[in-house]
Motif scaffolding. Sequence first.
Motif, PDB file in Angstrom:
ATOM      1  N   PRO A  35       0.799  -1.232   0.000  1.00 11.27           N
ATOM      2  CA  PRO A  35       0.000   0.000   0.000  1.00 11.27           C
ATOM      3  C   PRO A  35       0.832   1.283   0.000  1.00 11.27           C
ATOM      4  N   ASN A  36       2.056   1.235   0.555  1.00 11.10           N
ATOM      5  CA  ASN A  36       2.917   2.420   0.571  1.00 11.10           C
ATOM      6  C   ASN A  36       3.716   2.573  -0.724  1.00 11.10           C
ATOM      7  N   HIS A  37       3.423   1.691  -1.716  1.00  8.41           N
ATOM      8  CA  HIS A  37       4.045   1.703  -3.039  1.00  8.41           C
ATOM      9  C   HIS A  37       5.450   1.119  -3.076  1.00  8.41           C
ATOM     10  N   ASP A  38       5.930   0.572  -1.976  1.00 11.22           N
ATOM     11  CA  ASP A  38       7.194  -0.174  -2.021  1.00 11.22           C
ATOM     12  C   ASP A  38       6.997  -1.428  -2.862  1.00 11.22           C
ATOM     13  N   GLU A  39       7.997  -1.759  -3.680  1.00 10.98           N
ATOM     14  CA  GLU A  39       7.920  -2.942  -4.538  1.00 10.98           C
ATOM     15  C   GLU A  39       8.946  -3.977  -4.117  1.00 10.98           C
ATOM     16  N   TYR A  40       8.582  -5.248  -4.265  1.00 10.90           N
ATOM     17  CA  TYR A  40       9.448  -6.349  -3.873  1.00 10.90           C
ATOM     18  C   TYR A  40       9.389  -7.464  -4.912  1.00 10.90           C
ATOM     19  N   GLU A  41      10.519  -8.121  -5.113  1.00 13.13           N
ATOM     20  CA  GLU A  41      10.516  -9.380  -5.850  1.00 13.13           C
ATOM     21  C   GLU A  41       9.796 -10.413  -4.985  1.00 13.13           C
ATOM     22  N   CYS A  42       9.094 -11.335  -5.629  1.00 11.38           N
ATOM     23  CA  CYS A  42       8.377 -12.361  -4.868  1.00 11.38           C
ATOM     24  C   CYS A  42       8.294 -13.632  -5.693  1.00 11.38           C
ATOM     25  N   THR A  43       7.892 -14.693  -5.034  1.00 12.98           N
ATOM     26  CA  THR A  43       7.635 -15.960  -5.716  1.00 12.98           C
ATOM     27  C   THR A  43       6.323 -16.520  -5.191  1.00 12.98           C
ATOM     28  N   VAL A  44       5.424 -16.872  -6.110  1.00 11.32           N
ATOM     29  CA  VAL A  44       4.194 -17.559  -5.707  1.00 11.32           C
ATOM     30  C   VAL A  44       4.537 -19.032  -5.543  1.00 11.32           C
ATOM     31  N   ILE A  45       4.468 -19.505  -4.310  1.00  7.76           N
ATOM     32  CA  ILE A  45       4.817 -20.899  -4.012  1.00  7.76           C
ATOM     33  C   ILE A  45       3.656 -21.821  -4.342  1.00  7.76           C
ATOM     34  N   ASP A  46       2.483 -21.463  -3.876  1.00  8.53           N
ATOM     35  CA  ASP A  46       1.290 -22.217  -4.245  1.00  8.53           C
ATOM     36  C   ASP A  46       0.092 -21.285  -4.221  1.00  8.53           C
ATOM     37  N   MET A  47      -0.945 -21.666  -4.939  1.00  7.31           N
ATOM     38  CA  MET A  47      -2.110 -20.785  -5.005  1.00  7.31           C
ATOM     39  C   MET A  47      -3.315 -21.544  -5.526  1.00  7.31           C
ATOM     40  N   GLY A  50      -8.640 -18.699  -5.266  1.00  4.44           N
ATOM     41  CA  GLY A  50      -9.135 -17.925  -4.139  1.00  4.44           C
ATOM     42  C   GLY A  50      -8.077 -17.331  -3.242  1.00  4.44           C
ATOM     43  N   ASP A  51      -6.867 -17.925  -3.205  1.00  3.12           N
ATOM     44  CA  ASP A  51      -5.826 -17.386  -2.344  1.00  3.12           C
ATOM     45  C   ASP A  51      -4.444 -17.740  -2.892  1.00  3.12           C
ATOM     46  N   VAL A  52      -3.454 -16.994  -2.415  1.00  3.80           N
ATOM     47  CA  VAL A  52      -2.084 -17.118  -2.920  1.00  3.80           C
ATOM     48  C   VAL A  52      -1.104 -17.051  -1.758  1.00  3.80           C
ATOM     49  N   PHE A  53      -0.112 -17.941  -1.769  1.00  8.58           N
ATOM     50  CA  PHE A  53       0.969 -17.860  -0.794  1.00  8.58           C
ATOM     51  C   PHE A  53       2.216 -17.317  -1.489  1.00  8.58           C
ATOM     52  N   PHE A  54       2.686 -16.141  -1.037  1.00  9.68           N
ATOM     53  CA  PHE A  54       3.876 -15.502  -1.563  1.00  9.68           C
ATOM     54  C   PHE A  54       5.060 -15.741  -0.635  1.00  9.68           C
ATOM     55  N   ALA A  55       6.193 -16.151  -1.210  1.00  6.13           N
ATOM     56  CA  ALA A  55       7.466 -16.090  -0.496  1.00  6.13           C
ATOM     57  C   ALA A  55       8.089 -14.748  -0.855  1.00  6.13           C
ATOM     58  N   CYS A  56       8.395 -13.935   0.173  1.00  3.27           N
ATOM     59  CA  CYS A  56       8.816 -12.563  -0.091  1.00  3.27           C
ATOM     60  C   CYS A  56       9.440 -11.970   1.161  1.00  3.27           C
ATOM     61  N   HIS A  57      10.362 -11.002   0.972  1.00  5.80           N
ATOM     62  CA  HIS A  57      10.957 -10.312   2.123  1.00  5.80           C
ATOM     63  C   HIS A  57       9.967  -9.335   2.754  1.00  5.80           C
ATOM     64  N   THR A  79      -6.166  -9.077  -0.394  1.00 11.87           N
ATOM     65  CA  THR A  79      -5.829  -8.580   0.938  1.00 11.87           C
ATOM     66  C   THR A  79      -5.134  -9.670   1.748  1.00 11.87           C
ATOM     67  N   VAL A  80      -4.196  -9.257   2.569  1.00  9.17           N
ATOM     68  CA  VAL A  80      -3.409 -10.198   3.366  1.00  9.17           C
ATOM     69  C   VAL A  80      -4.297 -10.851   4.418  1.00  9.17           C
ATOM     70  N   SER A  81      -4.242 -12.178   4.480  1.00  8.43           N
ATOM     71  CA  SER A  81      -5.042 -12.884   5.478  1.00  8.43           C
ATOM     72  C   SER A  81      -4.194 -13.418   6.626  1.00  8.43           C
ATOM     73  N   LYS A  82      -2.935 -13.774   6.335  1.00  4.54           N
ATOM     74  CA  LYS A  82      -2.048 -14.222   7.418  1.00  4.54           C
ATOM     75  C   LYS A  82      -0.603 -14.180   6.946  1.00  4.54           C
ATOM     76  N   SER A  83       0.310 -14.147   7.919  1.00  4.02           N
ATOM     77  CA  SER A  83       1.746 -14.146   7.630  1.00  4.02           C
ATOM     78  C   SER A  83       2.385 -15.397   8.201  1.00  4.02           C
ATOM     79  N   THR A  84       3.518 -15.796   7.613  1.00  3.99           N
ATOM     80  CA  THR A  84       4.301 -16.923   8.098  1.00  3.99           C
ATOM     81  C   THR A  84       5.752 -16.461   8.224  1.00  3.99           C
ATOM     82  N   ASP A  85       6.637 -17.366   8.615  1.00  2.00           N
ATOM     83  CA  ASP A  85       8.044 -17.011   8.763  1.00  2.00           C
ATOM     84  C   ASP A  85       8.690 -16.639   7.430  1.00  2.00           C
TER      85      ASP A  85
END
Length: 203
Positions: A35-47, A50-57, A79-85
Amino acid sequence: MYSFQQTSPATHRTQPDQRSFQRVSVNLPGRLMLPNHDEYECTVIDMSPGDVFFACHARPRAGERIIAYVDHLGRIEGTVSKSTDDGFVILVNATERKREKLAAQLTWIANKHELGLPEDRQHDRLTPRNGRTELSLDDGRHYPCRIIDLSLSGAAIDIEVRPAVGTPVRLGNMRGRVVRHFQEGVAIEFSSVQSKEALTAFL
């Protein structure tokens, strides 16, 4: 053959954390914006549709809106529903039509090795912006269809009919033949490698 199955509504109500679709492993690179317009590289691990899990910093907070551009899938937002390590999950915000398109694209990716689809032709697959076109047979029959994705040497199309494997066809102005059937339609291998200009009408 992989296909998406929704969980029953009763199960979804009694277990709020239960996803409405089973996720499939995809391992697709992309970029996302917070939302603050910061951009990051990411990888969609599984999806799923209805939902997507991103590996990302990035570590967005629950409820924050995410916009991502993922290889072979295009724009995804939610919208973010939960975070993991090692990442986070978003709930996809999309129309029913968009979810159907995602389901078709994910089915294609999940089944690509089993199907032996023409993407193994060493040409990158592209997701068209204008996927509506027509499949023509040599006998003059024409069928409306939607391109799921395409490359310089073939395409996967969502279509109701299933011409036999080996049938010569024309997709728009591109000639080819049917090489595989899958749940949503057929895979086509073009008669010759197309120029990028020939694909611009769809991109």
